[in-house]
Design an enzyme around this catalytic site. Structure first.
Site, PDB file in Angstrom:
ATOM      1  N   GLU A 198      19.056   9.231  34.829  1.00 42.45           N
ATOM      2  CA  GLU A 198      19.078   8.966  33.376  1.00 42.45           C
ATOM      3  C   GLU A 198      18.410   7.634  33.028  1.00 42.45           C
ATOM      4  O   GLU A 198      18.838   6.937  32.109  1.00 42.45           O
ATOM      5  CB  GLU A 198      20.526   9.019  32.843  1.00 42.45           C
ATOM      6  CG  GLU A 198      21.128  10.407  32.980  1.00 42.45           C
ATOM      7  CD  GLU A 198      22.587  10.489  32.521  1.00 42.45           C
ATOM      8  OE1 GLU A 198      23.097   9.541  31.915  1.00 42.45           O
ATOM      9  OE2 GLU A 198      23.217  11.536  32.792  1.00 42.45           O
ATOM     10  N   GLU A 303      22.374  17.706  35.120  1.00 45.19           N
ATOM     11  CA  GLU A 303      23.689  17.496  34.489  1.00 45.19           C
ATOM     12  C   GLU A 303      23.653  18.082  33.096  1.00 45.19           C
ATOM     13  O   GLU A 303      22.705  17.845  32.344  1.00 45.19           O
ATOM     14  CB  GLU A 303      24.013  16.009  34.289  1.00 45.19           C
ATOM     15  CG  GLU A 303      24.544  15.267  35.456  1.00 45.19           C
ATOM     16  CD  GLU A 303      24.905  13.819  35.090  1.00 45.19           C
ATOM     17  OE1 GLU A 303      25.426  13.542  33.997  1.00 45.19           O
ATOM     18  OE2 GLU A 303      24.633  12.953  35.939  1.00 45.19           O
TER      19      GLU A 303
END
Ligand code: BMA
Length: 378
Positions: A198, A303
């Site tokens: 991320e 995710e």
């Protein structure tokens, strides 16, 4: 820090030797992946190419919505919220290594690393796969992974930085854990490592506005070279930005290189706006599938989820429907953890949840793979 030299393999080896005492083996020879590691990657490729995908769940077997398997009670061995709903374990299970690097015996969510190791071996033995994320504490400030207060953090652990040697010692602990993933027969269990995730957002200390592109790439290269220098033959690597990139150029802006990455993913979550999520999830799937095709890699949804899953039809109606509509090859979709100690912080299913029936329907779809399906997949 443009122009800063990436750490050389020799430096890494010398430092690794200095920090030795662990179980991984320092080497200067190029590391060849084990047959099992190559097989894991081939299986991911084959699954994606066949139009199927593995169902994944973070921390699936170490705790669930109403139970904590981390307290050493044998009654919790083998439990899984997923299995209690659909009869099988996820095709891929995620665990997090955060605080392993500090020498702690439990990760940031209280999962003992000994238990994690046993569960990684058990997941391999039942035919499934494991992926490992790393929410590691800030090595400069001592804060957690979300402490982005100091924009010098990444520079501080790169070669020449004030925390570099300390960070090498931290990576050594992680390397030793990877080296310890061995079955009773001596097979090195392959895992998909997904560090520095991320990074296109700015909430971790390695995020977009917290370090430069060059620093981020050097961070990856240093991590990879270090694990290579420890002779690890059981690692695959996943690059997993958030949902921020909209173009391939943006997606690859901080990409460390085809030579050190196997899987291209992205993380995105549903919030209040279902329509936005559906559109954005499909957009991200198509982007990552394009990226994977262009670079000869495997695509995945590394995710996702909807906290609390307050939608009785979410699995077929939102997640499954969007993946089907995108009709692009992805190897897996992983939903985040079912925290036992944070009411409402759950992303998977569990017995009694309003989406239980829908999950069962989703799980029965031939394209959605659980551990026993992955075992059979060629
Ligand atoms: C986050 C939350 C946190 C957790 C972290 C690492 O998204 O689930 O509670 O500590 O992941 O697992």
């Amino acid at each position: 820090m443009k122009g800063k030299k990436i750490i050389s393999l020799m430096t890494v080896v010398a430092l690794a030797l200095a920090a030795c005492g662990g179980k991984s083996t320092p080497t200067t020879a190029p590391v060849e992946r084990s047959a099992e590691t190559v097989q894991m990657l081939q299986k991911m490729q084959a699954i994606a190419a066949s139009g199927s995908y593995m169902f994944g769940h973070q921390d699936d077997v170490v705790y669930g919505h109403t139970w904590n398997g981390c307290i050493g009670d044998p009654a919790f061995e083998g439990r899984s919220d997923t299995k209690e709903v659909c009869g099988d374990y996820p095709g891929i299970i995620g665990f997090d290594l955060g605080r392993l690097e500090l020498g702690h015996d439990k990760n940031l969510d209280g999962v003992p690393f000994d238990k994690m190791r046993r569960e990684i071996v058990a997941q391999y033995e039942r035919g499934g796969m494991t992926t490992l994320s790393w929410h590691l504490d800030n090595p400069l400030t001592g804060g957690d992974a979300w402490d982005y207060s100091n924009t010098g953090t990444v520079a501080s652990i790169l070669p020449g930085g004030e925390k570099h040697e300390e960070f090498i010692a931290r990576m050594e602990r992680v390397a030793n854990f990877f080296a310890s993933l061995v079955t009773a027969e001596g097979v090195h269990v392959p895992v998909l490592f997904r560090p520095w995730h991320e990074h296109t957002g700015s909430w971790f200390w390695w995020g977009q506005d917290i370090c430069t592109t060059e620093q981020y790439k050097a961070l990856w290269r240093m991590t990879y070279d270090f694990m290579q220098s420890r002779g690890l033959d059981n690692l695959l690597w996943a690059y997993g930005p958030g949902a921020e990139p909209h173009t391939l150029d943006q997606y690859f802006e901080r990409y460390p290189g085809d030579d050190i990455v196997d899987v291209l993913g992205f993380d995105t979550y549903q919030g209040n706006d279902r329509d936005f999520y559906v559109q954005d999830l499909e957009r991200c799937i198509l982007l990552v599938a394009d990226a994977a095709k262009a670079h000869g890699k495997v695509a995945a949804i590394t995710e996702t989820g909807y906290e609390g899953t307050p939608d009785a039809q979410w699995w077929t109606g939102t997640l499954g429907a969007t993946i089907a509509h995108a009709a692009a090859p992805i190897a897996y979709v992983l939903v985040w953890r079912n925290a036992w100690d944070k009411p409402g912080h759950h992303y998977g299913v569990y017995p009694g949840h309003e989406s239980e029936q829908d999950f069962l329907t989703f799980s029965e779809r031939p394209e959605v793979l659980f551990a026993s399906d992955v075992k059979k997949a060629k």
